[in-house]
Enzyme design. Structure first.
Site, short mmCIF file in Angstrom:
data_model
loop_
_atom_site.label_atom_id
_atom_site.label_comp_id
_atom_site.label_asym_id
_atom_site.label_seq_id
_atom_site.Cartn_x
_atom_site.Cartn_y
_atom_site.Cartn_z
N LEU A 149 0.83 -1.20 0.00
CA LEU A 149 0.00 0.00 0.00
C LEU A 149 0.87 1.26 0.00
O LEU A 149 2.07 1.20 0.28
CB LEU A 149 -0.92 -0.04 1.22
CG LEU A 149 -1.78 -1.31 1.31
CD1 LEU A 149 -2.43 -1.42 2.69
CD2 LEU A 149 -2.81 -1.35 0.21
N PRO A 150 0.28 2.42 -0.30
CA PRO A 150 1.11 3.63 -0.45
C PRO A 150 1.73 4.14 0.85
O PRO A 150 2.87 4.61 0.84
CB PRO A 150 0.12 4.66 -1.01
CG PRO A 150 -0.96 3.86 -1.65
CD PRO A 150 -1.09 2.63 -0.80
N THR A 197 5.99 0.77 2.86
CA THR A 197 6.95 1.55 3.64
C THR A 197 6.16 2.49 4.54
O THR A 197 5.46 3.38 4.05
CB THR A 197 7.90 2.35 2.73
OG1 THR A 197 8.62 1.45 1.88
CG2 THR A 197 8.89 3.15 3.56
N LYS A 257 14.36 -0.06 5.89
CA LYS A 257 13.89 0.57 4.65
C LYS A 257 13.97 2.09 4.71
O LYS A 257 14.37 2.75 3.75
CB LYS A 257 12.45 0.13 4.36
CG LYS A 257 11.81 0.81 3.14
CD LYS A 257 12.58 0.51 1.85
CE LYS A 257 12.07 1.33 0.68
NZ LYS A 257 10.72 0.97 0.25
N LYS A 270 7.36 11.19 0.99
CA LYS A 270 6.78 10.57 2.18
C LYS A 270 7.84 9.80 2.96
O LYS A 270 7.92 9.90 4.20
CB LYS A 270 5.64 9.63 1.75
CG LYS A 270 4.94 8.89 2.88
CD LYS A 270 5.45 7.46 3.06
CE LYS A 270 5.17 6.59 1.88
NZ LYS A 270 5.61 5.19 2.12
#
Length: 287
Positions: free
Chosen positions: A88-89, A119, A194, A269
């Site tokens: 997902l975003p 992430t 990450k 983001k």
């Protein structure tokens, strides 16, 4: 007669194996976007049936054309399988997918395993793991690195946080979608790895972009400049694999009018996640 008996036994064994393969539980999948579409497709190419949900109707339609069974909600996905992968975003989408109305944990079977490749903030991963445990399930954070090309070519790196026993259950699926699977520690440590990686990636990509622009302004051919960088101390993944200058490397977004790559909004983001964390820890990170 003996040969016929052996052949009959062989056919019976093959038939039994086929019946067993059709009874294998499908894989649940949420998020058929730029990355998730390739990851899901690679699972289907390797013989796995998918039950899939995506809030985007065009994405769901594409997945259906490729053979996925499209369901009407995240809850319905978890009701129909004990293994679910989400891509997902951002963290808010993870929260909604797992804990929202008709969310994954609302329909989770006892003993299910959830693998989130988004992430997001490590504390969101920890919260999802706690909520999953309440319904008798396991949650792993497993963000990826490599970009759209690596997702397409099944060369992703998976950074996994959570119990090693959980990783053992789903490693074979990750190895279908990628070439590196690294256990980073407890839940949230995959996200930690990450975020650090993408912090470095963002800084390196900015440096590569500015250096390529300077070279072009000075009159050097960009391919020549990249070839120098890639055998010198300036070499990086940004210069030799994902060069931001159009025409330097075929098949990457910069040579395709910047289409199909990692969106700048998502990188913004990720860098914001890193900045928020370093602010909390009071670490000096001027870059």
């Amino acid at each position: 007669m003996y040969r016929f008996s052996l052949f009959a036994r062989f056919l019976q064994q093959v038939s039994s194996q086929r019946c067993m393969s059709t009874n294998i539980s499908p894989i649940g999948f949420l998020g058929f976007g730029n990355m998730g579409s390739h990851m899901a497709t690679n699972l289907m190419k390797n013989g796995h049936n998918l039950v899939l949900f995506d809030i985007s109707e065009p994405n769901a339609a594409r997945a259906k054309q490729l053979g996925a069974n499209i369901l009407s909600s995240a809850k319905e996905v978890s009701q129909n399988t004990d293994t679910v992968i989400t891509m997902l975003p951002a963290g808010k989408h993870v929260y909604e997918a797992y804990l929202g109305n008709n969310g994954l944990l609302e329909g989770a079977r006892e003993g299910s395993i959830f693998v989130d490749c988004t992430t997001c903030e490590p504390n969101i991963s920890r919260q999802m793991a706690e909520e999953a445990a309440r319904v008798g399930s396991v949650y792993l954070d497993s963000p990826v690195s490599g970009g759209v090309g690596s997702a397409r070519d099944a060369k992703l790196t998976f950074m996994v946080g959570g119990p090693i026993s959980g990783l053992h259950r789903i490693r074979h699926l990750l190895e279908i979608m990628g070439k590196n699977v690294i256990h980073c520690g407890d839940v949230g440590m995959g996200e930690a790895a990450k975020i650090c990686n993408n912090m470095m990636l963002g800084i390196t990509m900015i440096g590569t972009s500015e250096a390529m622009s300077l070279g072009i302004a000075l009159g050097i051919d960009p391919k020549k400049l990249a070839s120098v960088m890639n055998v010198s101390s300036g070499r990086s993944w940004c210069s030799d694999t994902y060069n931001p200058c159009p025409g330097v490397i075929e098949g990457v977004p910069s040579s395709n009018e910047y289409k199909g790559g990692f969106a700048t909004g998502l990188m913004k983001k990720d860098l914001a996640l890193a900045q928020d964390i370093v602010n909390e820890l009071d670490l000096p990170t001027p870059l």
